[in-house]
Design an enzyme around this catalytic site. Structure first.
Site, mmCIF file in Angstrom:
data_model
loop_
_atom_site.group_PDB
_atom_site.id
_atom_site.type_symbol
_atom_site.label_atom_id
_atom_site.label_comp_id
_atom_site.label_asym_id
_atom_site.label_seq_id
_atom_site.Cartn_x
_atom_site.Cartn_y
_atom_site.Cartn_z
ATOM 1 N N ASP A 229 -0.985 3.539 -4.092
ATOM 2 C CA ASP A 229 -1.878 3.824 -2.954
ATOM 3 C C ASP A 229 -3.268 3.292 -3.318
ATOM 4 O O ASP A 229 -3.824 3.646 -4.354
ATOM 5 C CB ASP A 229 -1.917 5.341 -2.712
ATOM 6 C CG ASP A 229 -2.692 5.710 -1.450
ATOM 7 O OD1 ASP A 229 -2.160 6.462 -0.628
ATOM 8 O OD2 ASP A 229 -3.845 5.254 -1.297
ATOM 9 N N ASP B 191 -1.828 0.898 3.148
ATOM 10 C CA ASP B 191 -2.285 0.812 1.748
ATOM 11 C C ASP B 191 -1.383 1.563 0.772
ATOM 12 O O ASP B 191 -1.803 1.900 -0.316
ATOM 13 C CB ASP B 191 -3.728 1.327 1.633
ATOM 14 C CG ASP B 191 -3.816 2.837 1.492
ATOM 15 O OD1 ASP B 191 -2.972 3.543 2.081
ATOM 16 O OD2 ASP B 191 -4.721 3.296 0.775
ATOM 17 N N GLU B 192 -0.142 1.800 1.173
ATOM 18 C CA GLU B 192 0.684 2.709 0.405
ATOM 19 C C GLU B 192 2.146 2.280 0.429
ATOM 20 O O GLU B 192 2.657 1.913 1.482
ATOM 21 C CB GLU B 192 0.518 4.082 1.070
ATOM 22 C CG GLU B 192 1.231 5.209 0.462
ATOM 23 C CD GLU B 192 1.163 6.449 1.380
ATOM 24 O OE1 GLU B 192 0.409 6.454 2.374
ATOM 25 O OE2 GLU B 192 1.910 7.374 1.095
HETATM 26 P P1 TTP Z 1 -5.673 6.783 2.577
HETATM 27 O O1 TTP Z 1 -4.863 6.119 1.511
HETATM 28 O O2 TTP Z 1 -5.291 8.160 2.987
HETATM 29 O O3 TTP Z 1 -7.197 6.873 2.133
HETATM 30 P P2 TTP Z 1 -8.059 5.826 1.336
HETATM 31 O O4 TTP Z 1 -7.258 4.674 0.846
HETATM 32 O O5 TTP Z 1 -9.242 5.459 2.143
HETATM 33 O O6 TTP Z 1 -8.586 6.690 0.104
HETATM 34 P P3 TTP Z 1 -7.770 7.209 -1.164
HETATM 35 O O7 TTP Z 1 -6.374 6.713 -1.042
HETATM 36 O O8 TTP Z 1 -8.488 6.630 -2.339
HETATM 37 O O9 TTP Z 1 -7.874 8.698 -1.091
HETATM 38 O O10 TTP Z 1 -5.682 5.897 3.873
HETATM 39 C C1 TTP Z 1 -5.690 4.473 3.826
HETATM 40 C C2 TTP Z 1 -6.579 3.930 4.914
HETATM 41 O O11 TTP Z 1 -6.150 4.418 6.168
HETATM 42 C C3 TTP Z 1 -8.015 4.332 4.784
HETATM 43 O O12 TTP Z 1 -8.751 3.466 3.931
HETATM 44 C C4 TTP Z 1 -8.497 4.301 6.192
HETATM 45 C C5 TTP Z 1 -7.279 4.615 7.023
HETATM 46 N N1 TTP Z 1 -7.351 6.026 7.491
HETATM 47 C C6 TTP Z 1 -7.878 6.273 8.754
HETATM 48 O O13 TTP Z 1 -8.234 5.336 9.485
HETATM 49 N N2 TTP Z 1 -7.999 7.581 9.179
HETATM 50 C C7 TTP Z 1 -7.619 8.632 8.403
HETATM 51 O O14 TTP Z 1 -7.746 9.788 8.812
HETATM 52 C C8 TTP Z 1 -7.063 8.361 7.091
HETATM 53 C C9 TTP Z 1 -6.639 9.492 6.198
HETATM 54 C C10 TTP Z 1 -6.957 7.045 6.696
HETATM 55 MG MG MG Z 2 -5.441 4.986 -0.145
#
Ligand code: TTP
Ligand code: MG
Length: 419
Positions: A19, A132-133
């Site tokens: 992720d 992103d995962e």
């Molecule tokens: P995440 O992987 O949940 O968050 P992140 O990558 O920004 O942070 P981290 O993994 O380090 O905790 O989500 C991936 C992307 O999805 C994030 O960059 C932006 C988008 N996203 C939204 O648009 N709205 C949201 O509520 C969430 C949780 C994520």
């Molecule tokens: Mg992330």
């Protein structure tokens, strides 16, 4: 090797979960390196005069100010004012201000694609679950002794070749791997070997377990169950009587038991359902009724898949075999069954007086895993994007998911343009 007990096969698997750290913010930093190390918020609604919008993500420096994903942008601005505003306002401290950038999905998709290529180069089985995962089944590619070096190799390559940082968890199953990738974010790398799973999970708060929302968490806490360890020590039948089958899942996950297999199925490009009439009908009310049932089924499937949609469309097949498609695009991704029904009805009104042999409903332009944000998006108006009436229908990606309801249908073949 002795005979295996049923269900023990999962012990033999090695699953990685990758992720990206603050993904959208990391993407912005790729093309604007000056933003590295700065508090950075990616979202919408922060320009003067705008009031509605949400934070998509925040860099870890911005999170230190209490800014987080899905937060209302107004609240983010209170916690972390914009630098350019702070620079001219003597009441604000420029040091305690940050940068704001708008969401640019096309760019993030392109970065995501580069990351995916690397993931696929390291594992035969990859399941992408969001932009992103992804989960990787790396049983064939590594061993527990080498798992840490193996995961570091993937991490380093993503950072070197793409320029974003991934956190990776490795464990014997998907749910534990996901918790492991989150455990030391940002820049995390956590390997949980099979015999260490119970000990690793024990202190994890219940709300960090998959499938535990705020309501379930509160109920569990009221029962004195605050961690996965408490859950693992609870009575299985008590959890089942309180939460049904989900209680059994929770109990299993808390004990590190998760038999789900990493399957390489990609994300669908659209979700659709269609239904044929035994005899073509000129009764628009009947067509509408059928279409609304399909609309409900499609919206429900989107919720189950944690998908938001930006486009809502219909297909109407008129005799002899003319496929008409209409679609409407929305200003932002939503999860709104009522809206799907309304748009479907509006789009159908054009077919008043036509005889219809088949009707379909589709949502497309999907985004996954950001449901929390949908409720904050305003839906202000729409525009028509597709207005085809040829027999070619709409094009769709290979991963589109659709099903045809033939229960009352004629079973006609070769009308599959909607799929
Ligand atoms: P995440 O992987 O949940 O968050 P992140 O990558 O920004 O942070 P981290 O993994 O380090 O905790 O989500 C991936 C992307 O999805 C994030 O960059 C932006 C988008 N996203 C939204 O648009 N709205 C949201 O509520 C969430 C949780 C994520
Ligand atoms: Mg992330």
């Amino acid at each position: 090797m002795g005979a295996r007990l049923p269900g023990v096969e999962s012990e033999d698997r090695i699953v990685a979960h990758a992720d990206m750290d603050c993904f959208y913010a990391s993407c912005e930093r790729l093309r604007e390196p000056a933003l590295r190390g700065e508090p950075l918020v990616v979202g919408m609604g922060y320009e003067p005069g705008e009031t509605v919008g949400a934070v998509a993500t925040a860099s870890y420096e911005a999170r230190a100010f209490g800014v987080e994903s899905a937060q209302a942008i107004t609240e983010a601005l209170e916690r972390l004012p914009r630098k350019r505003v702070a620079a001219t306002d003597p009441d604000l401290d420029v040091e305690a201000a940050g940068f704001y950038r708008p969401v640019d999905m096309a760019f993030y998709e392109s970065v995501s694609e580069e990351v995916r290529e690397i993931l696929h180069a390291h594992a035969g089985t990859v399941r992408e679950v969001s932009i992103d995962e992804a989960y990787l089944d790396v049983t064939e590619e590594t061993t527990w002794d080498e798992a840490e070096d193996f995961a570091r190799g993937i991490k380093d390559r993503i950072e070197r070749e793409v320029g974003v940082v991934a956190s990776i968890g490795v464990a014997p199953n998907m749910s534990t791997a996901k918790i492991a990738s989150d455990a030391e974010k940002p820049d995390g790398l956590v390997v949980v070997e099979p015999e260490a799973v119970r000990e690793f999970l024990a202190p994890v708060p219940v709300e960090d377990l998959h499938g535990v929302g705020p309501v379930t968490a509160r109920t569990l806490r009221d029962r004195g169950i605050e961690t996965a360890g408490h859950l693992a020590g609870a009575e299985r039948h008590a959890l089942v009587s309180e939460f049904g089958e989900r209680g059994a899942d929770l109990y299993d996950r808390a004990r590190g038991v998760d038999d789900r297999v990493v399957t390489p199925k990609g994300r669908p490009k659209s979700l659709s359902r269609e239904s044929a009439f035994a005899d073509p009908t000129g009764d628009l009310g009947a067509v509408e009724e059928r279409a609304l049932t399909l609309a409900a089924a499609v919206s429900e499937r989107a919720i189950r898949k944690d998908a938001l949609y930006r486009t809502i469309g219909i297909k109407v097949v008129t005799p002899p075999f003319d496929v008409n498609t209409r679609a409407r695009s929305l200003p932002g991704p939503v999860d709104d069954p009522e809206l799907v029904g309304r748009v479907v009805r509006e789009l159908l009104s054009e077919f008043e007086g036509e005889r219809v042999r088949k009707v379909g409903v589709r949502v497309s332009n999907l985004e996954f895993g950001s449901a929390a944000q949908a409720s904050l998006d305003g839906w202000a108006g729409s525009e028509d994007v597709v207005d085809g009436s040829s027999s070619e229908g709409e094009e769709d990606g290979p991963e589109a998911e659709s099903s045809t309801d033939r229960a009352e249908g004629s079973g006609q073949a070769s009308l599959s343009q909607f799929e």
